[in-house]
Design a protein around this motif. Structure first.
Motif, PDB file in Angstrom:
ATOM      1  N   ILE A   1       0.880  -1.163   0.000  1.00 57.47           N
ATOM      2  CA  ILE A   1       0.000   0.000   0.000  1.00 57.47           C
ATOM      3  C   ILE A   1       0.916   1.210   0.000  1.00 57.47           C
ATOM      4  N   VAL A   2       0.658   2.130  -0.929  1.00 59.52           N
ATOM      5  CA  VAL A   2       1.448   3.348  -1.005  1.00 59.52           C
ATOM      6  C   VAL A   2       0.507   4.519  -0.759  1.00 59.52           C
ATOM      7  N   VAL A   3       0.845   5.336   0.243  1.00 58.85           N
ATOM      8  CA  VAL A   3       0.045   6.513   0.563  1.00 58.85           C
ATOM      9  C   VAL A   3       0.872   7.773   0.297  1.00 58.85           C
ATOM     10  N   ARG A   4       0.162   8.835  -0.053  1.00 59.41           N
ATOM     11  CA  ARG A   4       0.836  10.092  -0.351  1.00 59.41           C
ATOM     12  C   ARG A   4       1.461  10.666   0.911  1.00 59.41           C
ATOM     13  N   ASP A   5       2.678  11.121   0.796  1.00 57.50           N
ATOM     14  CA  ASP A   5       3.465  11.526   1.958  1.00 57.50           C
ATOM     15  C   ASP A   5       3.005  12.799   2.658  1.00 57.50           C
ATOM     16  N   ASP A   6       2.176  13.620   2.007  1.00 52.49           N
ATOM     17  CA  ASP A   6       1.768  14.881   2.634  1.00 52.49           C
ATOM     18  C   ASP A   6       0.395  14.817   3.301  1.00 52.49           C
ATOM     19  N   LEU A   7      -0.161  13.630   3.430  1.00 54.52           N
ATOM     20  CA  LEU A   7      -1.469  13.490   4.075  1.00 54.52           C
ATOM     21  C   LEU A   7      -1.335  13.610   5.594  1.00 54.52           C
ATOM     22  N   ALA A   8      -2.420  14.034   6.223  1.00 52.15           N
ATOM     23  CA  ALA A   8      -2.487  14.017   7.685  1.00 52.15           C
ATOM     24  C   ALA A   8      -2.494  12.560   8.147  1.00 52.15           C
ATOM     25  N   THR A   9      -2.066  12.332   9.361  1.00 53.32           N
ATOM     26  CA  THR A   9      -2.006  10.963   9.878  1.00 53.32           C
ATOM     27  C   THR A   9      -3.358  10.264   9.774  1.00 53.32           C
ATOM     28  N   TRP A  10      -4.448  10.940  10.153  1.00 54.94           N
ATOM     29  CA  TRP A  10      -5.768  10.303  10.082  1.00 54.94           C
ATOM     30  C   TRP A  10      -6.111   9.928   8.645  1.00 54.94           C
ATOM     31  N   GLN A  11      -5.672  10.728   7.672  1.00 53.25           N
ATOM     32  CA  GLN A  11      -5.951  10.419   6.266  1.00 53.25           C
ATOM     33  C   GLN A  11      -5.153   9.192   5.815  1.00 53.25           C
ATOM     34  N   LYS A  12      -3.895   9.103   6.223  1.00 54.06           N
ATOM     35  CA  LYS A  12      -3.067   7.940   5.872  1.00 54.06           C
ATOM     36  C   LYS A  12      -3.687   6.662   6.425  1.00 54.06           C
TER      37      LYS A  12
ATOM     38  N   ILE B   1      -2.735   3.784  -3.156  1.00 55.75           N
ATOM     39  CA  ILE B   1      -2.922   2.652  -4.062  1.00 55.75           C
ATOM     40  C   ILE B   1      -2.470   1.383  -3.340  1.00 55.75           C
ATOM     41  N   ALA B   2      -3.193   0.299  -3.551  1.00 55.32           N
ATOM     42  CA  ALA B   2      -2.832  -0.991  -2.965  1.00 55.32           C
ATOM     43  C   ALA B   2      -2.813  -2.034  -4.066  1.00 55.32           C
ATOM     44  N   LEU B   3      -1.839  -2.920  -3.997  1.00 51.42           N
ATOM     45  CA  LEU B   3      -1.772  -3.978  -4.990  1.00 51.42           C
ATOM     46  C   LEU B   3      -1.125  -5.218  -4.412  1.00 51.42           C
ATOM     47  N   ARG B   4      -1.456  -6.309  -5.055  1.00 52.29           N
ATOM     48  CA  ARG B   4      -0.860  -7.600  -4.692  1.00 52.29           C
ATOM     49  C   ARG B   4      -0.530  -8.311  -5.983  1.00 52.29           C
ATOM     50  N   ALA B   5       0.724  -8.684  -6.114  1.00 56.85           N
ATOM     51  CA  ALA B   5       1.179  -9.386  -7.314  1.00 56.85           C
ATOM     52  C   ALA B   5       2.485 -10.092  -6.966  1.00 56.85           C
TER      53      ALA B   5
ATOM     54  N   ILE C   1       3.361   5.232 -10.110  1.00 60.09           N
ATOM     55  CA  ILE C   1       3.006   3.892  -9.623  1.00 60.09           C
ATOM     56  C   ILE C   1       1.648   3.480 -10.192  1.00 60.09           C
ATOM     57  N   HIS C   2       0.708   4.391 -10.180  1.00 59.72           N
ATOM     58  CA  HIS C   2      -0.614   4.123 -10.755  1.00 59.72           C
ATOM     59  C   HIS C   2      -0.480   3.758 -12.240  1.00 59.72           C
ATOM     60  N   ARG C   3       0.276   4.567 -12.988  1.00 60.40           N
ATOM     61  CA  ARG C   3       0.474   4.311 -14.417  1.00 60.40           C
ATOM     62  C   ARG C   3       1.143   2.958 -14.645  1.00 60.40           C
ATOM     63  N   ARG C   4       2.190   2.641 -13.861  1.00 58.03           N
ATOM     64  CA  ARG C   4       2.893   1.364 -14.034  1.00 58.03           C
ATOM     65  C   ARG C   4       1.988   0.177 -13.719  1.00 58.03           C
ATOM     66  N   SER C   5       1.109   0.327 -12.722  1.00 59.02           N
ATOM     67  CA  SER C   5       0.197  -0.788 -12.410  1.00 59.02           C
ATOM     68  C   SER C   5      -0.761  -1.033 -13.573  1.00 59.02           C
ATOM     69  N   LEU C   6      -1.216   0.039 -14.210  1.00 55.69           N
ATOM     70  CA  LEU C   6      -2.096  -0.108 -15.372  1.00 55.69           C
ATOM     71  C   LEU C   6      -1.347  -0.712 -16.559  1.00 55.69           C
ATOM     72  N   GLU C   7      -0.132  -0.249 -16.804  1.00 56.89           N
ATOM     73  CA  GLU C   7       0.673  -0.773 -17.916  1.00 56.89           C
ATOM     74  C   GLU C   7       0.957  -2.260 -17.760  1.00 56.89           C
ATOM     75  N   ARG C   8       1.166  -2.697 -16.529  1.00 59.08           N
ATOM     76  CA  ARG C   8       1.464  -4.113 -16.266  1.00 59.08           C
ATOM     77  C   ARG C   8       0.196  -4.936 -16.023  1.00 59.08           C
ATOM     78  N   GLU C   9      -0.939  -4.263 -16.123  1.00 59.45           N
ATOM     79  CA  GLU C   9      -2.245  -4.904 -15.933  1.00 59.45           C
ATOM     80  C   GLU C   9      -2.373  -5.580 -14.573  1.00 59.45           C
ATOM     81  N   VAL C  10      -1.817  -4.913 -13.551  1.00 66.52           N
ATOM     82  CA  VAL C  10      -1.959  -5.378 -12.176  1.00 66.52           C
ATOM     83  C   VAL C  10      -3.128  -4.613 -11.576  1.00 66.52           C
ATOM     84  N   LYS C  11      -4.178  -5.338 -11.292  1.00 65.36           N
ATOM     85  CA  LYS C  11      -5.366  -4.707 -10.733  1.00 65.36           C
ATOM     86  C   LYS C  11      -5.048  -4.162  -9.347  1.00 65.36           C
ATOM     87  N   SER C  12      -5.538  -2.970  -9.067  1.00 62.78           N
ATOM     88  CA  SER C  12      -5.223  -2.333  -7.798  1.00 62.78           C
ATOM     89  C   SER C  12      -6.481  -1.757  -7.173  1.00 62.78           C
ATOM     90  N   CYS C  13      -6.324  -1.318  -5.943  1.00 67.54           N
ATOM     91  CA  CYS C  13      -7.339  -0.520  -5.250  1.00 67.54           C
ATOM     92  C   CYS C  13      -6.781   0.900  -5.246  1.00 67.54           C
TER      93      CYS C  13
END
Length: 135
Positions: free
Chosen positions: A8-19, A115-119, A71-83
């Motif tokens: 799971i990758v979260v954006r680094d500038d989010l508040a703790t509760w958002q992460k 974004i979350a992924l498993r592969a 990361i989002h673009r690479r997951s789509l290019e590799r056809e790895v389904k993500s959340c």
């Protein structure tokens, strides 16, 4: 031990509760869509029963907006389904509105906050290149 990796990758500038919020939503999405990911229920020494947990570790990473978009673009290019969780979903309050909000964006204009992924391990490592372990 596992041929796959969950990240799971979260954006680094989010508040703790958002992460935390984004991580929990994304974990729920992965678990719901991945059969065999949940183990057996837990039972403590006193005989109390608890819900089952995922069978493998989930790595939480952090990245800036540019890296998350890549990361989002690479997951789509590799056809790895993500959340995926976009920034505008913080302003919604329930699933139907989340999906309507999400549908307004495409990969080129989505402000991805998580974004979350498993592969396969190597594929996840390549997709998440540039992300760092969450402090």
């Amino acid at each position: 031990m596992f041929d796959t990796k969950i990240a799971i990758v979260v954006r680094d500038d989010l508040a703790t509760w958002q992460k935390l919020n984004v991580s929990s939503f994304l974990t729920g999405g992965l678990v719901a869509q991945t059969s065999g990911l949940i183990g057996e229920p837990y039972i403590d020494r006193a005989g109390n029963h608890y819900h089952a947990l995922p069978i493998q570790p989930i790595i939480i990473l952090t990245a800036d907006q540019v890296t998350l978009s890549a990361i989002h673009r690479r997951s789509l290019e590799r056809e790895v389904k993500s959340c995926l969780y976009v920034e505008e979903m913080f302003a919604t309050g329930y699933d139907q509105l989340n999906r309507a909000t999400f549908a307004r964006f495409a990969p080129d204009d989505a402000k991805v906050v998580g974004i979350a992924l498993r592969a396969e391990k190597k594929i996840v490592d390549k997709i998440t290149k540039g992300a760092k372990m969450h402090p």
